[in-house]
Design a protein around this motif. Structure first.
Motif, PDB file in Angstrom:
ATOM      1  N   SER A   1      35.325  96.017 105.107  1.00 25.09           N
ATOM      2  CA  SER A   1      36.761  96.215 104.891  1.00 25.09           C
ATOM      3  C   SER A   1      37.453  94.964 104.358  1.00 25.09           C
ATOM      4  N   SER A   2      36.973  93.776 104.696  1.00 24.41           N
ATOM      5  CA  SER A   2      37.586  92.549 104.160  1.00 24.41           C
ATOM      6  C   SER A   2      37.399  92.448 102.650  1.00 24.41           C
ATOM      7  N   VAL A   3      36.286  92.933 102.137  1.00 27.32           N
ATOM      8  CA  VAL A   3      36.081  92.973 100.685  1.00 27.32           C
ATOM      9  C   VAL A   3      37.065  93.963 100.068  1.00 27.32           C
ATOM     10  N   ARG A   4      37.209  95.131 100.682  1.00 24.44           N
ATOM     11  CA  ARG A   4      38.186  96.106 100.190  1.00 24.44           C
ATOM     12  C   ARG A   4      39.584  95.486 100.162  1.00 24.44           C
ATOM     13  N   ASN A   5      39.932  94.759 101.205  1.00 23.97           N
ATOM     14  CA  ASN A   5      41.249  94.118 101.253  1.00 23.97           C
ATOM     15  C   ASN A   5      41.423  93.115 100.116  1.00 23.97           C
ATOM     16  N   GLU A   6      40.369  92.378  99.783  1.00 22.64           N
ATOM     17  CA  GLU A   6      40.453  91.439  98.665  1.00 22.64           C
ATOM     18  C   GLU A   6      40.623  92.197  97.340  1.00 22.64           C
ATOM     19  N   ILE A   7      39.925  93.291  97.162  1.00 23.15           N
ATOM     20  CA  ILE A   7      40.079  94.102  95.952  1.00 23.15           C
ATOM     21  C   ILE A   7      41.507  94.625  95.843  1.00 23.15           C
ATOM     22  N   PHE A   8      42.074  95.051  96.970  1.00 24.06           N
ATOM     23  CA  PHE A   8      43.416  95.634  96.978  1.00 24.06           C
ATOM     24  C   PHE A   8      44.513  94.606  96.708  1.00 24.06           C
ATOM     25  N   ARG A   9      44.163  93.331  96.650  1.00 20.14           N
ATOM     26  CA  ARG A   9      45.158  92.323  96.247  1.00 20.14           C
ATOM     27  C   ARG A   9      45.459  92.423  94.756  1.00 20.14           C
ATOM     28  N   GLY A  10      44.578  93.115  94.036  1.00 15.61           N
ATOM     29  CA  GLY A  10      44.799  93.336  92.608  1.00 15.61           C
ATOM     30  C   GLY A  10      45.682  94.552  92.393  1.00 15.61           C
ATOM     31  N   ASN A  11      45.985  94.799  91.137  1.00 18.03           N
ATOM     32  CA  ASN A  11      46.806  95.945  90.776  1.00 18.03           C
ATOM     33  C   ASN A  11      46.270  96.488  89.457  1.00 18.03           C
ATOM     34  N   ASP A  12      45.109  97.125  89.518  1.00 16.77           N
ATOM     35  CA  ASP A  12      44.457  97.573  88.295  1.00 16.77           C
ATOM     36  C   ASP A  12      43.629  98.823  88.577  1.00 16.77           C
ATOM     37  N   TYR A  13      42.857  99.230  87.596  1.00 13.46           N
ATOM     38  CA  TYR A  13      42.072 100.447  87.729  1.00 13.46           C
ATOM     39  C   TYR A  13      41.012 100.339  88.826  1.00 13.46           C
ATOM     40  N   LEU A  14      40.490  99.142  89.081  1.00  3.85           N
ATOM     41  CA  LEU A  14      39.500  98.983  90.148  1.00  3.85           C
ATOM     42  C   LEU A  14      40.078  99.436  91.486  1.00  3.85           C
ATOM     43  N   VAL A  15      41.297  99.059  91.770  1.00  5.00           N
ATOM     44  CA  VAL A  15      41.943  99.469  93.025  1.00  5.00           C
ATOM     45  C   VAL A  15      42.011 100.994  93.097  1.00  5.00           C
ATOM     46  N   GLU A  16      42.439 101.606  92.012  1.00  7.04           N
ATOM     47  CA  GLU A  16      42.535 103.065  91.970  1.00  7.04           C
ATOM     48  C   GLU A  16      41.159 103.712  92.140  1.00  7.04           C
ATOM     49  N   TRP A  17      40.140 103.151  91.486  1.00  6.40           N
ATOM     50  CA  TRP A  17      38.788 103.692  91.587  1.00  6.40           C
ATOM     51  C   TRP A  17      38.271 103.605  93.021  1.00  6.40           C
TER      52      TRP A  17
ATOM     53  N   LEU B   1      32.536  99.166 105.555  1.00  6.95           N
ATOM     54  CA  LEU B   1      32.260  99.155 106.986  1.00  6.95           C
ATOM     55  C   LEU B   1      33.246  98.249 107.718  1.00  6.95           C
ATOM     56  N   ASN B   2      33.534  98.588 108.956  1.00  2.98           N
ATOM     57  CA  ASN B   2      34.423  97.763 109.786  1.00  2.98           C
ATOM     58  C   ASN B   2      33.614  96.624 110.382  1.00  2.98           C
ATOM     59  N   GLU B   3      33.973  95.411 110.032  1.00  2.00           N
ATOM     60  CA  GLU B   3      33.191  94.240 110.436  1.00  2.00           C
ATOM     61  C   GLU B   3      33.603  93.633 111.774  1.00  2.00           C
ATOM     62  N   HIS B   4      34.440  94.284 112.523  1.00  2.00           N
ATOM     63  CA  HIS B   4      34.929  93.656 113.747  1.00  2.00           C
ATOM     64  C   HIS B   4      34.232  94.156 115.015  1.00  2.00           C
ATOM     65  N   ASP B   5      32.926  94.381 114.934  1.00  2.00           N
ATOM     66  CA  ASP B   5      32.156  94.714 116.136  1.00  2.00           C
ATOM     67  C   ASP B   5      31.738  93.415 116.833  1.00  2.00           C
ATOM     68  N   GLN B   6      31.300  93.511 118.064  1.00  2.00           N
ATOM     69  CA  GLN B   6      31.031  92.317 118.865  1.00  2.00           C
ATOM     70  C   GLN B   6      29.926  91.437 118.284  1.00  2.00           C
ATOM     71  N   GLU B   7      28.849  92.032 117.819  1.00  2.00           N
ATOM     72  CA  GLU B   7      27.751  91.230 117.276  1.00  2.00           C
ATOM     73  C   GLU B   7      28.186  90.477 116.019  1.00  2.00           C
ATOM     74  N   THR B   8      28.987  91.122 115.180  1.00  2.00           N
ATOM     75  CA  THR B   8      29.508  90.442 113.990  1.00  2.00           C
ATOM     76  C   THR B   8      30.444  89.312 114.390  1.00  2.00           C
ATOM     77  N   LEU B   9      31.278  89.551 115.371  1.00  2.00           N
ATOM     78  CA  LEU B   9      32.172  88.489 115.860  1.00  2.00           C
ATOM     79  C   LEU B   9      31.366  87.293 116.370  1.00  2.00           C
ATOM     80  N   ASN B  10      30.263  87.556 117.038  1.00  2.00           N
ATOM     81  CA  ASN B  10      29.407  86.463 117.518  1.00  2.00           C
ATOM     82  C   ASN B  10      28.827  85.664 116.350  1.00  2.00           C
TER      83      ASN B  10
ATOM     84  N   LEU C   1      27.872  94.417  99.247  1.00  2.00           N
ATOM     85  CA  LEU C   1      28.382  93.859  97.999  1.00  2.00           C
ATOM     86  C   LEU C   1      29.494  92.860  98.278  1.00  2.00           C
ATOM     87  N   ASP C   2      29.401  91.713  97.633  1.00  2.00           N
ATOM     88  CA  ASP C   2      30.449  90.698  97.662  1.00  2.00           C
ATOM     89  C   ASP C   2      31.588  91.150  96.751  1.00  2.00           C
ATOM     90  N   THR C   3      32.780  90.670  97.009  1.00  2.00           N
ATOM     91  CA  THR C   3      33.940  90.983  96.172  1.00  2.00           C
ATOM     92  C   THR C   3      33.678  90.646  94.714  1.00  2.00           C
TER      93      THR C   3
END
Length: 170
Positions: free
Chosen positions: A43-59, A70-79, A5-7
């Motif tokens: 996790s980068s999408v989660r980080n973008e959501i957490f820039r807000g301050n609303d019920y979505l963050v709490e949910w 998911l953690n996107e910093h594996d080697q294949e993703t980095l490539n 899912l996209d942000t």
């Protein structure tokens, strides 16, 4: 097939069509689809959501399983991330400011595409390339084509995977 899912799916849903105040079944469907191994995000999408301050963050903090992001910093993703940065820099399609945003490591779009490519997943997004506006941003579906990552709209995804009552299709 698993999907990321996209942000914008989270943000538009909570602000417009599927507000928490009247459409809790949609949000439960996201949990159910994740528990079935169908949808995730990164996790980068989660980080973008957490820039807000609303019920979505709490949910997200209290209702979504920790395995959803998911953690996107594996080697294949980095490539694949490097492939996207090379493409955008050499495409001649975008001005330097747009490239800078796309290449910013805190911007989720590039990571989302790279992760999907590395792990053979599709992306659910509200973005489209029917009329690309290359003066504002790199659209996910356009960049995803570079790495052969399928993109689908939320509504097409829901039609394929859920009933009108926001229950998973069998």
């Amino acid at each position: 097939m698993a999907y990321l899912l996209d942000t914008n799916i989270f943000l538009q849903s909570k602000n417009l069509e599927y507000r928490f105040s009247f459409c809790n079944d949609f949000w439960q469907l996201l949990i159910d689809l994740h528990n079935a191994g169908i949808i995730f995000s990164i996790s980068s999408v989660r980080n973008e959501i957490f820039r807000g301050n609303d019920y979505l963050v709490e949910w997200v903090k209290t209702q979504l399983p920790s395995s959803f992001f998911l953690n996107e910093h594996d080697q294949e993703t980095l490539n694949r991330y490097g492939d996207l940065i090379n493409w955008v820099n050499n495409s001649g399609l975008y001005n330097p400011n747009i490239i800078k945003v796309f290449a910013n490591h805190e911007h989720a779009d590039t990571w989302l595409i790279a992760y999907a490519a590395a792990h053979q997943m599709s992306i659910i997004t509200h973005e489209t390339i029917k009329r690309p506006n290359r003066n504002t941003k790199v659209q996910i579906p356009e960049a995803a084509q570079v790495l052969n990552v399928p993109c689908v709209s939320l509504y097409d995804f829901l039609e394929q995977n859920a009933c009108g009552t926001f229950q998973m299709k069998p």
